[in-house]
Design an enzyme around this catalytic site. Structure first.
Site, PDB file in Angstrom:
ATOM      1  N   PHE A 144      29.951  13.987  54.280  1.00  0.00           N
ATOM      2  CA  PHE A 144      29.995  13.269  56.037  1.00  0.00           C
ATOM      3  C   PHE A 144      29.441  11.946  54.935  1.00  0.00           C
ATOM      4  O   PHE A 144      27.856  12.043  54.972  1.00  0.00           O
ATOM      5  CB  PHE A 144      29.832  13.737  56.527  1.00  0.00           C
ATOM      6  CG  PHE A 144      29.512  12.451  58.189  1.00  0.00           C
ATOM      7  CD1 PHE A 144      30.924  11.923  58.894  1.00  0.00           C
ATOM      8  CD2 PHE A 144      28.431  12.194  58.206  1.00  0.00           C
ATOM      9  CE1 PHE A 144      31.364  11.821  59.347  1.00  0.00           C
ATOM     10  CE2 PHE A 144      29.622  10.482  59.112  1.00  0.00           C
ATOM     11  CZ  PHE A 144      30.397  10.171  59.498  1.00  0.00           C
ATOM     12  N   ASP A 229      23.582  10.191  48.806  1.00  0.00           N
ATOM     13  CA  ASP A 229      23.137   9.523  50.268  1.00  0.00           C
ATOM     14  C   ASP A 229      22.682  11.123  51.277  1.00  0.00           C
ATOM     15  O   ASP A 229      22.178  11.914  51.689  1.00  0.00           O
ATOM     16  CB  ASP A 229      25.104   9.916  51.166  1.00  0.00           C
ATOM     17  CG  ASP A 229      24.756   9.768  52.738  1.00  0.00           C
ATOM     18  OD1 ASP A 229      24.131   9.316  53.007  1.00  0.00           O
ATOM     19  OD2 ASP A 229      25.543   9.977  52.822  1.00  0.00           O
ATOM     20  N   LYS A 258      19.138   6.475  59.320  1.00  0.00           N
ATOM     21  CA  LYS A 258      18.900   7.348  59.973  1.00  0.00           C
ATOM     22  C   LYS A 258      17.105   7.021  61.043  1.00  0.00           C
ATOM     23  O   LYS A 258      16.750   6.957  61.973  1.00  0.00           O
ATOM     24  CB  LYS A 258      19.160   8.904  60.572  1.00  0.00           C
ATOM     25  CG  LYS A 258      20.603   9.288  60.663  1.00  0.00           C
ATOM     26  CD  LYS A 258      21.013  10.439  60.390  1.00  0.00           C
ATOM     27  CE  LYS A 258      22.393  10.499  60.319  1.00  0.00           C
ATOM     28  NZ  LYS A 258      23.329  10.471  61.938  1.00  0.00           N
TER      29      LYS A 258
HETATM   30  N1  PLP Z   1      25.889   9.617  55.732  1.00  0.00           N
HETATM   31  C1  PLP Z   1      24.993  11.208  56.956  1.00  0.00           C
HETATM   32  C2  PLP Z   1      24.661  11.741  55.339  1.00  0.00           C
HETATM   33  C3  PLP Z   1      25.190  10.995  57.416  1.00  0.00           C
HETATM   34  O1  PLP Z   1      25.225  11.548  58.073  1.00  0.00           O
HETATM   35  C4  PLP Z   1      25.864   9.826  58.462  1.00  0.00           C
HETATM   36  C5  PLP Z   1      25.323  10.282  60.208  1.00  0.00           C
HETATM   37  O2  PLP Z   1      25.886  11.209  60.574  1.00  0.00           O
HETATM   38  C6  PLP Z   1      26.243   8.435  57.947  1.00  0.00           C
HETATM   39  C7  PLP Z   1      26.182   8.762  56.620  1.00  0.00           C
HETATM   40  C8  PLP Z   1      27.069   7.519  58.043  1.00  0.00           C
HETATM   41  O3  PLP Z   1      25.501   6.591  59.332  1.00  0.00           O
HETATM   42  P1  PLP Z   1      25.631   5.788  60.530  1.00  0.00           P
HETATM   43  O4  PLP Z   1      26.425   6.675  61.694  1.00  0.00           O
HETATM   44  O5  PLP Z   1      24.528   5.278  61.027  1.00  0.00           O
HETATM   45  O6  PLP Z   1      26.861   4.879  59.869  1.00  0.00           O
END
Ligand code: PLP
Length: 406
Positions: A144, A229, A258
């Site tokens: 994700f 990520d 986050k």
């Molecule tokens: N990358 C990862 C690993 C995530 O868990 C998330 C959100 O759950 C995101 C990216 C996306 O982040 P945002 O919702 O702040 O755009």
């Protein structure tokens, strides 16, 4: 003060808000938070084992030092864009850049934006270094990476992509933790491999040592960048400042969001100098690194470092996993438990996760679920031993109740 009732909130949502969250919203109106606790409009207390729902409030709700920094900054300067220098942004950049060899920082407002910046940077780097054909990005199935068009394309899950085609060209997916398949996928036009060090959203699956080291080596051999990520895993959540430190390796680019702002929206993309090829005009964000959120992030980083939260995440995460293991003795419905720091999941042998979440809510505990057969805990790093005990005891009661009724 009279708070909004649940019925009124639901009526407003039905009339005015895109129905994106209707299915997942828990039936409470949250009005206050402190540390690992939140309260609803009726004054009922909940122990928040989801850090605001999605692993954001790692330092707890309304950490006094973050609140103080926001209040002070709000009284001095809320916004000036990147046409000017501002003090909190400079301090934050220096702090973030000092945490690893990815010293060059781009500040933005969310995880998706940070990943979007990483994707653009990798493509630009490869074009400059290897020519126009090296643009492909390999990501993992069940990953994700966000909800923008490029990041749903990077996300290896069709359910987030369907209906929004055509997707961004140049992405390919491989099964996570499968090194031979990644090796096969490394063709000459691959410019980057982008991975979560721990699959978060799909249920807490850490990369194996062999896999992440293999990915690092394959990137080096093929002239590609390794992008990690760390939007969810970064800033202490896994029991290290960054999850890649469990592997004793470094990416070329990584992303944060986050947990960075103590609750305010902020993201960051960090790159090694060798990959930091953006030039003036290549990328930008009006709000990126604005004084208010940067000041919150500076305070958040200081809290994480000075209050030993990384160590607490490691210790309390292990303590919660032990607690869940002890529940397994009496609740055979718990089929398996995984955890790395404050990212914990429990597989269930029956599809009762939704009922368990609802029952826990009644008992004053907020938990997260993945599908209907997995519980996910992403607690704040300030969780105390007493709070962990309370959570396990509520889960114990709730499991007994829900299994008996199933
Ligand atoms: N990358 C990862 C690993 C995530 O868990 C998330 C959100 O759950 C995101 C990216 C996306 O982040 P945002 O919702 O702040 O755009």
């Amino acid at each position: 003060m009279d708070h909004l009732t649940l019925a009124k909130a639901q009526a407003i949502e039905q009339e005015y808000i895109f129905t994106l969250y209707t299915q997942i919203r828990q039936p409470i109106v949250v009005v206050r938070g402190q540390g690992a606790l939140v309260w609803d409009a009726q004054g009922k207390e909940y122990l928040d084992l989801v850090s605001g729902g999605r692993a954001v409030t790692g330092v707890g709700h309304c950490h006094p030092r973050v609140v103080e920094a926001i209040q002070r900054q709000a009284g001095e300067l809320i916004h000036m864009t990147n046409d000017f220098y501002t003090e909190p942004q400079m301090e934050l950049a220096r702090m973030l850049g000092g945490l690893s060899s990815c010293r060059r920082v781009f500040l933005c407002n969310s995880g998706a934006e940070a990943n979007e910046a990483a994707i653009k940077l990798a493509r630009k780097w490869a074009k400059l270094k290897h020519g126009p054909l090296k643009f492909e990005i390999i990501t993992a199935l069940n990953s994700f990476h966000g909800r923008t068009l490029a990041t749903i394309t990077a996300t290896g899950q069709p359910k987030y992509q369907q209906g929004f085609e055509p997707l961004v060209p140049g992405f390919r997916y491989v099964p996570y933790n499968d090194l031979p398949t990644l090796k096969e996928a490394m063709r000459t036009h691959v410019c980057a491999v982008m991975l979560e060090p721990v699959l978060g959203e799909s249920g807490v699956y850490p990369a194996t040592q062999e896999y992440l080291h293999g990915a690092r080596e394959l990137c080096d051999q093929h002239g590609a960048l390794l992008i990690l990520d760390e939007v969810q895993t970064g800033l202490g959540r896994t029991g290290k400042m960054f999850a890649f430190q469990h592997y004793d390796l470094e990416p070329d680019i990584f992303t944060l969001a986050k947990g960075l702002g103590g609750g305010v929206p902020i993201g960051a993309m960090l790159a090694k100098e060798s990959a930091a090829v953006f030039e003036p005009g290549d990328h930008a964000s009006t709000f990126g690194g604005t004084p208010l959120t940067a000041a919150a992030a500076v305070a958040t980083l200081k809290v994480i470092e000075e209050e030993g939260l990384v160590e607490n995440a490691r210790a309390m995460g292990a303590y919660l996993v032990d607690g869940l293991r002890s529940l397994q003795a009496t609740h055979s419905v718990i089929a398996g438990i995984r955890g790395i720091g404050m990212m914990i999941a429990a597989d269930l042998a029956q599809p009762i996760a939704g009922k368990l979440r609802a029952d826990c809510l009644q008992r004053g505990l907020l938990i997260n679920i993945v599908g209907n057969s997995m519980l996910r805990l992403i607690p704040p790093m300030v969780l105390t031993r007493e709070q962990a005990d309370r959570a396990i005891s509520i889960l114990d009661e709730s499991l007994a109740q829900v299994v008996a009724a199933a």
